[in-house]
Write a protein that holds these residues in place. Structure first.
Motif: not given
Length: 430
Positions: A5-7, A21-22, A402-403, A405-409
């Motif tokens: 996920s790169g998170v 990692f996510g 990994s959801s 919507d994560f990027k928008s948060m």
């Protein structure tokens, strides 16, 4: 090594740091969130050990000096935290922060000055692309709701987090923590370890500098009593008949470098006792003319008896430690009563226990006994301990990271540089 996920997900606990990692099921690193230096010698010649280096088999933790970045639940030393994160990110996760996003678990009610210091660490020291901040209770609810959707149809739960520094009872509704209902006890695993250090130092050996060893002894030997008066009477029996008596061996630096329980079968004898006992019978037994000569102990060994259940007992009666606060059961009731009456029966029926201090054997049963008389008769009480209370928060963070919507948060590094920490933080509700 990079996550799919790169998170990067970090649960930055006061005792243990969990990082991975996510999208993964488990973190890659579960390490002490501290630095330590061996005793003796020239202060400048001794190397500080960081995070996972303290867990190495050949490291003797006796008498080590500890430096923790977190005190009383909040970040106070960013330099130590930077060194711990550097070790975890570069050596254990082997990730480049400049190409990664970060999901960071922060304590609730984090003061703005600490939020600002954290943002500086994330964006200016490590250069992460973006940051999302979440609180523990909402992540625990998210994980449990995804794992057992039929049990949480109401989208509502009460998360009881018995952590390193604090114990929180937090109502969660639809993945948002209701801050107005959160209740806190200023008692956690650190205070219990310190109390055990005082008891052992007073009764046998001076172990006030052996934080890591006593922490290990607490985790392996302490349990919650279901009948404190009866167990206190049993603990007065001679060493042969005492079901709670067990020994913990301290490292000698030569033969073994880690502390350990001398006889684990002896330590688990208490499990064979009936859960209900008659304290009068025990009192009669203790008056028998028995050989009370104490056994010979080596210099690197100490014995625990009633300390094993008196230490966790502080969670239910903090006043005995001089902390003028309500116990765990009363804390839960007050958190529920602070919420809307329509939510109260649902919250009592969906209590989730998380945090390392909930791993004490019998804690769930004892809490249910203490809680039942305080709850209205027509309300059900159901308490669920997480499958792994130590990793529960991190696993919730992994799901969130990994959801879709994560990027928008997240807040990005460019937004932080343009608007500053205070304005960016408005995106996070807590």
């Amino acid at each position: 090594m990079t996550g799919g996920s790169g998170v990067v997900v970090i649960d930055n606990g006061g005792g243990l740091l969990k990082a991975g990692f996510g999208g993964d099921n488990d973190p890659i690193a579960v390490v002490p969130n501290c630095m330590a230096k061996p005793p003796g010698g020239n202060a400048s010649s001794k190397k500080w050990l960081v995070a996972d280096q303290l867990q190495a088999e050949d490291v003797d933790v006796t008498g080590m000096t500890l430096k923790r970045p977190i005190d009383r639940g909040y970040l106070i030393n960013t330099e130590v935290q930077r060194d711990v994160w550097e070790r975890v990110l570069r050596n254990l996760l082997q990730v480049d922060p400049t190409n990664s996003s970060l999901l960071l678990v922060e304590p609730m009610f984090n003061p703005p000055v600490i939020q600002h210091a954290t943002d500086e660490l994330v964006f200016e020291e490590f250069g992460f692309k973006s940051l999302c901040v979440a609180d523990g209770p909402s992540l625990v609810h998210l994980y449990e709701a995804s794992r057992q959707p039929t049990l949480f149809r109401a989208q509502c739960s009460l998360v009881v987090d018995c952590g390193f520094s604090f114990t929180h009872a937090s109502p969660v509704l639809q993945n948002f923590t209701l801050n107005y209902g959160v209740r806190r006890m200023d008692l956690g695993g650190k205070a219990l370890t310190n109390y055990l250090k005082e008891l052992v130092s007073y009764r046998s050996l001076n172990v006030m500098d052996e934080t890591l060893l006593i922490d290990d002894a607490k985790e392996k030997l302490c349990f919650v009593s279901l009948d404190v008066p009866g167990d206190l009477c049993l603990a007065r029996l001679s060493f042969k008949d005492n079901p709670f008596r067990c020994s913990y061996i301290l490292p000698d630096g030569i033969t073994y470098k880690k502390g350990f329980v001398k006889d684990m079968d002896e330590a688990l004898r208490y499990r064979t006792l009936p859960q209900e006992s008659d304290s009068n019978d025990h009192a009669m037994d203790t008056n028998k003319s028995e050989d009370r000569k104490k056994p010979e102990l080596s210099q690197n060994e100490f014995v625990l008896t009633n300390e094993r259940f008196l230490v966790p007992e502080m969670l239910f009666h903090p006043i005995d430690l001089g902390i003028n606060q309500a116990g765990l059961a009363e804390c839960i009731v007050r958190a529920v009563q602070a919420c809307h009456p329509y939510l109260q029966p649902v919250l009592f029926e969906s209590i989730i226990l998380t945090g390392g201090s909930t791993l004490f054997p019998r804690l769930t049963e004892r809490l249910e006994r203490e809680l039942r008389p305080l709850v209205p008769d027509d309300y059900k009480v159901k308490i669920t301990r997480q499958e792994n209370p130590i990793l529960g928060v991190w696993r919730g963070g992994s799901i969130l990271a990994s959801s879709p919507d994560f990027k928008s948060m997240c807040i990005t590094k460019s937004e932080y540089e343009e608007m500053g920490s205070a304005r960016c933080r408005r995106r996070f509700f807590h």
